[in-house]
Design a protein around this motif. Structure first.
Motif, PDB file in Angstrom:
ATOM      1  N   SER A  13       4.063   5.032  -2.804  1.00 28.77           N
ATOM      2  CA  SER A  13       5.227   5.459  -3.585  1.00 28.77           C
ATOM      3  C   SER A  13       6.453   4.592  -3.338  1.00 28.77           C
ATOM      4  CB  SER A  13       5.570   6.915  -3.243  1.00 28.77           C
ATOM      5  OG  SER A  13       4.518   7.789  -3.563  1.00 28.77           O
ATOM      6  N   ARG A  14       6.276   3.415  -2.801  1.00 26.58           N
ATOM      7  CA  ARG A  14       7.423   2.590  -2.405  1.00 26.58           C
ATOM      8  C   ARG A  14       7.701   1.433  -3.359  1.00 26.58           C
ATOM      9  NH1 ARG A  14       5.466   1.941   3.899  1.00 26.58           N
ATOM     10  NH2 ARG A  14       5.178   4.188   4.288  1.00 26.58           N
ATOM     11  N   ALA A  15       6.874   1.240  -4.370  1.00 33.35           N
ATOM     12  CA  ALA A  15       7.031   0.078  -5.255  1.00 33.35           C
ATOM     13  C   ALA A  15       8.313   0.167  -6.071  1.00 33.35           C
ATOM     14  CB  ALA A  15       5.831  -0.045  -6.179  1.00 33.35           C
ATOM     15  N   GLU A  16       8.930  -0.977  -6.309  1.00 35.00           N
ATOM     16  CA  GLU A  16      10.153  -1.050  -7.104  1.00 35.00           C
ATOM     17  C   GLU A  16      10.069  -2.136  -8.182  1.00 35.00           C
ATOM     18  OE1 GLU A  16      13.237  -1.655  -4.237  1.00 35.00           O
ATOM     19  OE2 GLU A  16      13.237   0.441  -3.573  1.00 35.00           O
ATOM     20  N   TYR A  17       8.874  -2.592  -8.507  1.00 35.41           N
ATOM     21  CA  TYR A  17       8.738  -3.644  -9.518  1.00 35.41           C
ATOM     22  C   TYR A  17       8.999  -3.067 -10.910  1.00 35.41           C
ATOM     23  CZ  TYR A  17       4.176  -1.726 -10.824  1.00 35.41           C
ATOM     24  OH  TYR A  17       3.177  -0.898 -11.274  1.00 35.41           O
ATOM     25  N   ASN A  18       9.265  -3.957 -11.866  1.00 41.04           N
ATOM     26  CA  ASN A  18       9.580  -3.575 -13.247  1.00 41.04           C
ATOM     27  C   ASN A  18       8.285  -3.354 -14.031  1.00 41.04           C
ATOM     28  OD1 ASN A  18      10.561  -3.222 -15.824  1.00 41.04           O
ATOM     29  ND2 ASN A  18      11.656  -5.180 -15.919  1.00 41.04           N
ATOM     30  N   GLY A  51      -5.859 -12.638  -1.655  1.00 38.62           N
ATOM     31  CA  GLY A  51      -5.250 -13.953  -1.618  1.00 38.62           C
ATOM     32  C   GLY A  51      -4.784 -14.257  -0.203  1.00 38.62           C
ATOM     33  N   GLU A  52      -3.992 -15.312  -0.058  1.00 40.51           N
ATOM     34  CA  GLU A  52      -3.521 -15.691   1.272  1.00 40.51           C
ATOM     35  C   GLU A  52      -2.572 -14.660   1.866  1.00 40.51           C
ATOM     36  OE1 GLU A  52      -1.825 -19.538   1.166  1.00 40.51           O
ATOM     37  OE2 GLU A  52      -3.694 -20.568   0.627  1.00 40.51           O
ATOM     38  N   ASP A  53      -1.752 -14.039   1.005  1.00 41.55           N
ATOM     39  CA  ASP A  53      -0.736 -13.120   1.512  1.00 41.55           C
ATOM     40  C   ASP A  53      -0.821 -11.729   0.907  1.00 41.55           C
ATOM     41  OD1 ASP A  53       0.546 -15.140   3.109  1.00 41.55           O
ATOM     42  OD2 ASP A  53       1.391 -15.949   1.255  1.00 41.55           O
ATOM     43  N   GLY A  54      -1.910 -11.401   0.221  1.00 37.76           N
ATOM     44  CA  GLY A  54      -1.998 -10.094  -0.409  1.00 37.76           C
ATOM     45  C   GLY A  54      -3.039 -10.077  -1.503  1.00 37.76           C
ATOM     46  N   LEU A  55      -2.662  -9.596  -2.671  1.00 47.48           N
ATOM     47  CA  LEU A  55      -3.584  -9.536  -3.794  1.00 47.48           C
ATOM     48  C   LEU A  55      -3.974 -10.937  -4.253  1.00 47.48           C
ATOM     49  CD1 LEU A  55      -1.884  -6.732  -5.940  1.00 47.48           C
ATOM     50  CD2 LEU A  55      -3.856  -6.497  -4.415  1.00 47.48           C
ATOM     51  N   GLY A  56      -5.222 -11.082  -4.672  1.00 46.39           N
ATOM     52  CA  GLY A  56      -5.736 -12.374  -5.127  1.00 46.39           C
ATOM     53  C   GLY A  56      -5.602 -12.530  -6.632  1.00 46.39           C
ATOM     54  N   TRP A  57      -4.435 -12.919  -7.085  1.00 45.86           N
ATOM     55  CA  TRP A  57      -4.195 -13.122  -8.521  1.00 45.86           C
ATOM     56  C   TRP A  57      -4.848 -14.408  -9.005  1.00 45.86           C
ATOM     57  CZ3 TRP A  57      -1.770  -9.228 -11.039  1.00 45.86           C
ATOM     58  CH2 TRP A  57      -0.961  -8.360 -10.300  1.00 45.86           C
ATOM     59  N   ILE A  58      -5.229 -14.442 -10.292  1.00 47.91           N
ATOM     60  CA  ILE A  58      -5.681 -15.674 -10.932  1.00 47.91           C
ATOM     61  C   ILE A  58      -4.861 -15.865 -12.208  1.00 47.91           C
ATOM     62  CG2 ILE A  58      -8.023 -15.470 -10.020  1.00 47.91           C
ATOM     63  CD1 ILE A  58      -8.912 -14.582 -12.840  1.00 47.91           C
ATOM     64  N   GLY A 107       2.089  -5.249   0.787  1.00 52.82           N
ATOM     65  CA  GLY A 107       3.493  -4.874   0.730  1.00 52.82           C
ATOM     66  C   GLY A 107       3.697  -3.726  -0.240  1.00 52.82           C
ATOM     67  N   PRO A 108       4.890  -3.111  -0.237  1.00 53.01           N
ATOM     68  CA  PRO A 108       5.138  -1.949  -1.103  1.00 53.01           C
ATOM     69  C   PRO A 108       4.879  -2.207  -2.577  1.00 53.01           C
ATOM     70  CG  PRO A 108       6.888  -2.186   0.508  1.00 53.01           C
ATOM     71  CD  PRO A 108       6.032  -3.409   0.629  1.00 53.01           C
ATOM     72  N   ASN A 109       5.351  -3.336  -3.099  1.00 53.71           N
ATOM     73  CA  ASN A 109       5.149  -3.606  -4.520  1.00 53.71           C
ATOM     74  C   ASN A 109       3.682  -3.836  -4.859  1.00 53.71           C
ATOM     75  OD1 ASN A 109       7.717  -3.378  -5.789  1.00 53.71           O
ATOM     76  ND2 ASN A 109       8.347  -5.301  -4.848  1.00 53.71           N
ATOM     77  N   GLU A 110       2.990  -4.624  -4.046  1.00 57.62           N
ATOM     78  CA  GLU A 110       1.585  -4.900  -4.356  1.00 57.62           C
ATOM     79  C   GLU A 110       0.729  -3.649  -4.200  1.00 57.62           C
ATOM     80  OE1 GLU A 110       0.018  -8.422  -2.447  1.00 57.62           O
ATOM     81  OE2 GLU A 110       0.584  -9.529  -4.259  1.00 57.62           O
ATOM     82  N   ALA A 111       1.037  -2.792  -3.243  1.00 58.61           N
ATOM     83  CA  ALA A 111       0.294  -1.533  -3.109  1.00 58.61           C
ATOM     84  C   ALA A 111       0.507  -0.669  -4.340  1.00 58.61           C
ATOM     85  CB  ALA A 111       0.737  -0.797  -1.856  1.00 58.61           C
ATOM     86  N   GLY A 112       1.742  -0.630  -4.855  1.00 56.27           N
ATOM     87  CA  GLY A 112       2.019   0.133  -6.062  1.00 56.27           C
ATOM     88  C   GLY A 112       1.368  -0.455  -7.290  1.00 56.27           C
TER      89      GLY A 112
END
Length: 314
Positions: A13-18, A51-58, A107-112
């Motif tokens: 519940s910590r995400a603050e992304y748009n 990915g290297e620091d979190g989610l593995g985006w392509i 992190g909070p945003n990626e978890a959200g």
């Protein structure tokens, strides 16, 4: 008046992304943003690439030249503002993780973001046919609705509300339960889905009585967290009960329940005794009490109660 509160929101519940919901229905805008968009792959079990620091985006263009119908628009990336999308893939290449275990490392945003992707994709998996007439439905609005191909009726993502509650005696004891399928020594808070015609507070009292036979009182809201397994919203409460009232597992969901003292709960918390190890298998040790993992609101509720003195003063 509630007697304790979270020191910070539960993990999901910590995400603050748009979320950029205003452009979901703008087909041209979504198409124009696809060339720089990022795509998150989710397999049928909910696993995601690392990915290297979190989610593995392509890059989204690695999959198609334009948004595929089954892709879900997630919003704007918090770092660069690029569009974010998610899609199901049968097979994921490279390192991957399971959200119940791995989301606590994000992190909070990626978890959200991950929670949103899972919840909407899980809804799509069960919404391919209209609940009204059984006709096929097709995704629209960036994956945030489905349209009946015959009638044009639109269906929107479902979120199933459920309560989850700390039951305590107003002092230094907390009542925790263990479901039948859980190993011995695994305990957590009580929870259940809200029924039609029922308020959240009524649901708290009913579920506590049905699961452990206790007549609780004074339910107080603490906070909430999305729980995309498959698509729930967990609404957290605290409620008071009498530890001298006999326990009775009326609905058969709970195999065991026990009143634990504050000191023992804090000891379990500080030992970081999550249920699952890094290999995804249950941890085997001699601990008398093992608590739910830190991704869950159950963990946040138990911690909030444990570290607040019985007087309610921090």
């Amino acid at each position: 008046m509630r007697r304790f509160e979270f020191d910070q929101p539960p993990m999901l519940s910590r995400a603050e992304y748009n979320r950029a919901d205003e452009i979901r229905d703008d087909h041209q805008r979504l198409k124009d943003g696809w060339s720089r968009a990022l795509l998150l792959q989710i397999d049928p079990t909910g696993r995601y690439p690392l990915g290297e620091d979190g989610l593995g985006w392509i890059p989204a263009v690695d999959i198609d030249d334009a948004p595929p119908p089954e892709a879900v628009f997630l919003g704007l990336h918090p770092d660069d503002g690029h569009d974010m999308w998610a899609m199901r893939f049968d097979v994921l290449d490279g390192p991957k993780d399971d959200p119940r275990r791995g989301a606590q490392l994000l992190g909070p945003n990626e978890a959200g973001i991950l929670s949103t992707a899972l919840g909407v994709l899980n809804w799509h998996d069960t919404a391919r046919f209209s609940p009204v007439d059984g006709a096929h439905t097709e995704p629209i609005k960036g994956g945030w609705a489905r349209r009946n191909v015959i009638s044009g009726r639109e269906e929107f993502p479902r979120t199933d509300p459920a309560i989850i509650t700390v039951v305590h005696d107003g002092g230094d004891r907390i009542l925790l339960g263990r479901q039948k399928q859980w190993p011995d020594r695994w305990f957590s808070t009580l929870a259940g889905f809200v029924e039609p015609g029922e308020s959240l507070e009524q649901c708290v009292l009913r579920e506590v009585h049905e699961e452990v036979g206790v007549d609780a009182w004074n339910p107080q809201y603490i906070g909430s967290q999305p729980w995309p397994f498959p698509r729930s919203l967990m609404v957290g409460f605290e409620v008071t009960a009498d530890p001298d009232q006999p326990l009775d597992f009326i609905d058969g969901e709970i195999a065991a329940a026990e009143w634990f003292g504050r000191a023992e709960v804090i000891e379990a918390i500080e030992a970081q005794q999550d249920w699952m190890g890094p290999d995804g298998n249950p941890i085997v040790d001699n601990a008398r009490l093992r608590l739910p993992g830190s991704i869950s609101i159950a963990s946040a509720l138990i911690r909030a109660w444990a570290y607040t003195p019985a007087t309610g003063v921090r």
